[in-house]
Design a protein around this motif. Structure first.
Motif, mmCIF file in Angstrom:
data_model
loop_
_atom_site.group_PDB
_atom_site.id
_atom_site.type_symbol
_atom_site.label_atom_id
_atom_site.label_comp_id
_atom_site.label_asym_id
_atom_site.label_seq_id
_atom_site.Cartn_x
_atom_site.Cartn_y
_atom_site.Cartn_z
ATOM 1 N N GLY A 204 0.815 -1.203 0.000
ATOM 2 C CA GLY A 204 0.000 0.000 0.000
ATOM 3 C C GLY A 204 0.847 1.251 0.000
ATOM 4 O O GLY A 204 1.924 1.290 0.604
ATOM 5 N N ALA A 205 0.366 2.287 -0.690
ATOM 6 C CA ALA A 205 1.025 3.590 -0.708
ATOM 7 C C ALA A 205 -0.015 4.657 -0.429
ATOM 8 O O ALA A 205 -1.209 4.363 -0.299
ATOM 9 C CB ALA A 205 1.707 3.829 -2.061
ATOM 10 N N SER A 206 0.426 5.897 -0.330
ATOM 11 C CA SER A 206 -0.504 6.971 0.025
ATOM 12 C C SER A 206 -1.528 7.237 -1.067
ATOM 13 O O SER A 206 -2.607 7.765 -0.794
ATOM 14 C CB SER A 206 0.285 8.255 0.316
ATOM 15 N N ASP A 207 -1.215 6.872 -2.313
ATOM 16 C CA ASP A 207 -2.100 7.186 -3.434
ATOM 17 C C ASP A 207 -2.436 5.951 -4.275
ATOM 18 O O ASP A 207 -2.791 6.082 -5.437
ATOM 19 C CB ASP A 207 -1.458 8.248 -4.328
ATOM 20 N N GLY A 208 -2.304 4.769 -3.682
ATOM 21 C CA GLY A 208 -2.643 3.572 -4.431
ATOM 22 C C GLY A 208 -1.907 2.357 -3.902
ATOM 23 O O GLY A 208 -1.527 2.296 -2.717
ATOM 24 N N GLU A 209 -1.681 1.393 -4.772
ATOM 25 C CA GLU A 209 -1.007 0.151 -4.399
ATOM 26 C C GLU A 209 0.008 -0.238 -5.465
ATOM 27 O O GLU A 209 -0.158 0.064 -6.647
ATOM 28 C CB GLU A 209 -2.025 -0.993 -4.259
ATOM 29 N N VAL A 210 1.063 -0.925 -5.018
ATOM 30 C CA VAL A 210 2.078 -1.457 -5.921
ATOM 31 C C VAL A 210 2.083 -2.978 -5.770
ATOM 32 O O VAL A 210 2.228 -3.494 -4.664
ATOM 33 C CB VAL A 210 3.472 -0.887 -5.605
ATOM 34 N N THR A 211 1.892 -3.664 -6.892
ATOM 35 C CA THR A 211 1.937 -5.125 -6.903
ATOM 36 C C THR A 211 3.337 -5.557 -7.311
ATOM 37 O O THR A 211 3.864 -5.118 -8.340
ATOM 38 C CB THR A 211 0.898 -5.702 -7.872
ATOM 39 N N ALA A 229 -8.291 6.644 -7.359
ATOM 40 C CA ALA A 229 -8.915 7.777 -8.046
ATOM 41 C C ALA A 229 -9.084 8.938 -7.076
ATOM 42 O O ALA A 229 -9.479 8.757 -5.924
ATOM 43 C CB ALA A 229 -10.269 7.365 -8.616
ATOM 44 N N ALA A 230 -8.760 10.120 -7.556
ATOM 45 C CA ALA A 230 -8.946 11.312 -6.730
ATOM 46 C C ALA A 230 -10.435 11.529 -6.515
ATOM 47 O O ALA A 230 -11.236 11.352 -7.437
ATOM 48 C CB ALA A 230 -8.331 12.536 -7.411
ATOM 49 N N PRO A 231 -10.857 11.897 -5.313
ATOM 50 C CA PRO A 231 -12.288 12.101 -5.071
ATOM 51 C C PRO A 231 -12.823 13.263 -5.892
ATOM 52 O O PRO A 231 -12.130 14.242 -6.150
ATOM 53 C CB PRO A 231 -12.346 12.406 -3.567
#
Length: 254
Positions: A204-211, A229-231
Motif C-alpha cells: 500500500g502507498a498513500s495514493d494507491g497500491e504497488v503489486t 482515483a482522486a475524489p
C-alpha cells in the motif's frame, strides 16, 4: 522443543536495509545532499551548504582507504573522536560481537568496491539511521558517516516513489532474498503489505497500491501499480437567497 531465530548475518542486514536506504538517499539528495559540505567532528556535525543549509548529526562509521586496501571501523577510534561521534559504530560493533558477524566485529577488513556500502547498510539496519554520506578525505580515501536531521523524516510513500526505490534498492548491491527485502521495506516504512501468494505481494502507498511479483526463486520480476482515483470535488454550496436590505427603524429612502 522451542526454536529460536538464528542471529542475522551481514547479508540479512543488507537485505533488511537496502530499499529503505535507497529511499532515504533519494530524499537526502532532494534536500541538498550533493552540496558543498564541511565537518566539525568536535561538535559532531556535518554541514551541507544547500539553499537551506543542513547541519546534520555526524555518526562516523569508518574509512575506506584504497591505498591500504582496507576498511577501518570507526569504533576502533584511532583518531580519538568524541564518544558521541563513534557511538553508532560502537553499537554496530556490539551487534557484530553478539551475533558473531565477522565484518562488524573485526576492526580492519579487506576492502573491495562493495564493502563500504554493504557495511553502511548493515549499520543502518542496526541503528535505525538510514541516511549516509561518504566524505572524500584525499588520496581516494572516504570517511563514511550516518547522518541525522529532523528533515530526513520521509514524506508519505507515493506509488511513483515505491515503484522507483524497490528496483533501485535491489539493484544497488547483492540482495539474497528479494521477498525479504520488500517485506522489510514495507514493515520499516509502515506500509500495509499483503501476500496474494508466495510470489505476489501488494504494498500500500498513500495514493494507491504497488503489486510486486517474484519468480520461483524469490527474485523480483515485475512491478505494477494501481492509483487511487482522486475524489470528485464537492459542488460549492448554493449562495443563500438575497435578503431585502434591512433599514433601521427610523431609516428613510433617499
Amino acid at each position: 522443543m522451542s526454536q529460536t531465530n538464528p542471529a542475522p548475518t551481514l547479508q540479512d542486514l543488507v537485505d533488511r536495509a537496502v530499499i529503505l536506504s535507497t529511499e532515504h538517499q533519494a530524499h537526502f539528495a532532494e534536500l541538498g545532499g550533493e552540496s558543498a559540505w564541511d565537518a566539525d567532528l568536535e561538535a559532531g556535525t556535518l554541514t551541507f551548504h544547500s539553499e537551506i543549509p543542513l547541519v546534520c548529526g555526524a555518526h562516523f562509521l569508518g574509512t575506506a582507504a584504497p591505498g591500504t586496501q582496507s576498511w577501518l571501523w570507526g569504533w576502533h577510534n584511532v583518531n580519538n573522536f568524541p564518544e558521541g561521534v563513534v557511538a553508532a559504530a560502537e553499537h554496530v560493533h556490539q551487534r557484530g560481537v553478539s551475533g558473531g558477524i565477522f565484518e562488524l566485529s573485526t576492526a580492519e577488513i579487506l576492502l573491495t568496491d562493495a564493502v563500504p556500502y554493504r557495511l553502511a547498510l548493515a549499520a543502518k539496519a542496526v541503528t535505525g539511521h538510514f541516511t549516509h554520506f561518504a566524505a572524500p578525505t584525499g588520496g581516494g580515501t572516504c570517511a563514511w558517516f550516518l547522518l541525522t536531521h529532523p528533515r530526513f523524516e520521509l514524506p508519505p510513500a507515493s506509488v511513483p516513489r515505491v515503484l522507483r526505490v524497490i528496483p533501485e534498492g535491489i539493484g544497488s548491491t547483492t540482495v539474497a532474498d528479494h521477498r525479504r527485502a520488500v517485506r522489510a521495506y514495507a514493515v520499516l516504512r509502515g506500509l500495509d503489505i499483503r501476500w496474494l501468494d508466495e510470489q505476489t505481494a501488494v504494498v500500500g502507498a498513500s495514493d494507491g497500491e504497488v503489486t510486486v511479483a517474484f519468480d520461483g526463486h524469490g527474485r523480483l520480476t515485475n512491478l505494477s501499480a494501481t492509483l487511487t482515483a482522486a475524489p470528485e470535488p464537492e459542488p460549492a454550496p448554493a449562495p443563500p437567497p438575497e435578503r431585502p436590505e434591512r433599514r433601521g427603524w427610523f431609516g428613510r429612502k433617499k
